[in-house]
Design an enzyme around this catalytic site. Structure first.
Site, PDB file in Angstrom:
ATOM      1  CG  ASN A   1       5.093  -5.482  -0.237  1.00 38.36           C
ATOM      2  OD1 ASN A   1       5.116  -5.053  -1.393  1.00 38.36           O
ATOM      3  ND2 ASN A   1       5.132  -4.686   0.829  1.00 38.36           N
TER       4      ASN A   1
ATOM      5  N   GLY B   1      13.045  -5.300   6.794  1.00 37.99           N
ATOM      6  CA  GLY B   1      14.277  -5.152   6.026  1.00 37.99           C
ATOM      7  C   GLY B   1      15.526  -5.020   6.884  1.00 37.99           C
TER       8      GLY B   1
HETATM    9  P1  13P Z   1      11.040  -7.722   4.817  1.00 35.84           P
HETATM   10  O1  13P Z   1      10.516  -9.134   4.765  1.00 35.84           O
HETATM   11  O2  13P Z   1      12.001  -7.398   3.715  1.00 35.84           O
HETATM   12  O3  13P Z   1      11.540  -7.365   6.181  1.00 35.84           O
HETATM   13  O4  13P Z   1       9.772  -6.761   4.538  1.00 35.84           O
HETATM   14  C1  13P Z   1       8.591  -6.990   5.208  1.00 35.84           C
HETATM   15  C2  13P Z   1       7.554  -6.120   4.594  1.00 35.84           C
HETATM   16  O5  13P Z   1       7.619  -4.922   4.692  1.00 35.84           O
HETATM   17  C3  13P Z   1       6.468  -6.785   3.856  1.00 35.84           C
HETATM   18  O6  13P Z   1       5.450  -5.887   3.561  1.00 35.84           O
END
Ligand code: 13P
Length: 250
Positions: free
Chosen positions: A9, A174
């Site tokens: 994503n 994140g």
């Molecule tokens: P991260 O891998 O950056 O933590 O994001 C996960 C996410 O929201 C995927 O949809």
């Protein structure tokens, strides 16, 4: 044995040129990934029309990150599921916590989006997950159960069979904090139990992905859990080598 799924994503990242270069690098790395891992990439809307064909030709699935809750009409700025399907998009991420939190997407809206996707022939990747305070109050099962109840448990069995679930704890997105493999397995098993309760044995085949700070160093352990069918990857999907390394863990 179901194929593992590793989906990237991209969120609101990359110019078109950067996205094009990233797709080239992912396609180049794909031959290093196991045959039983399905790669899916979810670029921004602006990139989809040009990037769908090369991705699909390379055997990589294409997802949108969102779609409209209505079929068509006077909804300035919206992109319908039918429009996405008409350019070859196959999947649509729906119910991401960022959409729920920043754009006020409720269960009612998300059900409409899931239904629009399904009637256009797109497979929804429906996201669920609790925030930190809910996890700390030991309410994660209840919260995720309600998110499923509002949308997924309202689908017909035929529509449900086309749906992919992604468990993404908001506290892990994140943040660099990942759910432990035990925490992931525990809640994935709970999700499966809820789904089996409604749809019976068919839910044993449902892919339930994990998302939230998934990276090459933790993917293998997470994906080895019996109810974790792969990952929905944010930040690490923007670096081709990392995305490919995660897919190799599948
Ligand atoms: P991260 O891998 O950056 O933590 O994001 C996960 C996410 O929201 C995927 O949809």
């Amino acid at each position: 044995m179901q194929k593992k799924i590793v989906a990237g994503n991209w969120k609101m990242n990359t110019t078109f040129q950067e996205g094009e270069a990233l797709v080239k690098a992912i396609i180049a790395g794909k031959n290093e990934t196991p045959d039983d891992v399905l790669l899916i990439v979810a670029p921004p809307f602006t990139h989809l029309c040009c990037l769908t064909e090369p991705l699909r030709e390379a055997g990589i699935g294409v997802a949108a990150q969102n779609c409209a809750s209505e079929e068509k009409g006077a909804y300035t700025g919206e992109v319908s599921a039918k429009m996405l399907a008409s350019i070859g998009v196959e999947y649509c991420i729906i119910g991401h916590s960022e959409r729920r939190e920043y754009y006020g997407e409720t269960g009612e809206i998300l059900l409409k989006k899931v239904q629009q996707s399904l009637s256009a022939g797109l497979r929804p990747i429906f996201c669920v997950g609790e925030v930190l305070a809910e996890r700390e109050a030991n309410r994660h099962f209840e919260v995720v159960g309600q998110q499923l109840d509002e949308v997924i448990l309202k689908l017909t069995p035929a529509d449900f069979a086309k749906t992919i679930i992604a468990y993404e704890p908001v506290w892990a997105i994140g943040t660099g904090k990942t759910a432990s493999s035990e925490q992931a397995q525990e809640i994935h098993a709970h999700i499966r139990k809820v789904l089996v309760g409604k749809f019976g044995g068919a839910a044993n085949d449902t892919a339930i992905l994990y998302g939230g700070s998934c990276k090459p160093s933790n993917a293998k352990e997470l994906f080895a859990q019996p109810d974790v069918a792969g990952g929905l990857i944010g930040g690490a999907s923007l670096v081709a080598d990392d995305f490919i390394a995660i897919a190799k863990a599948g």
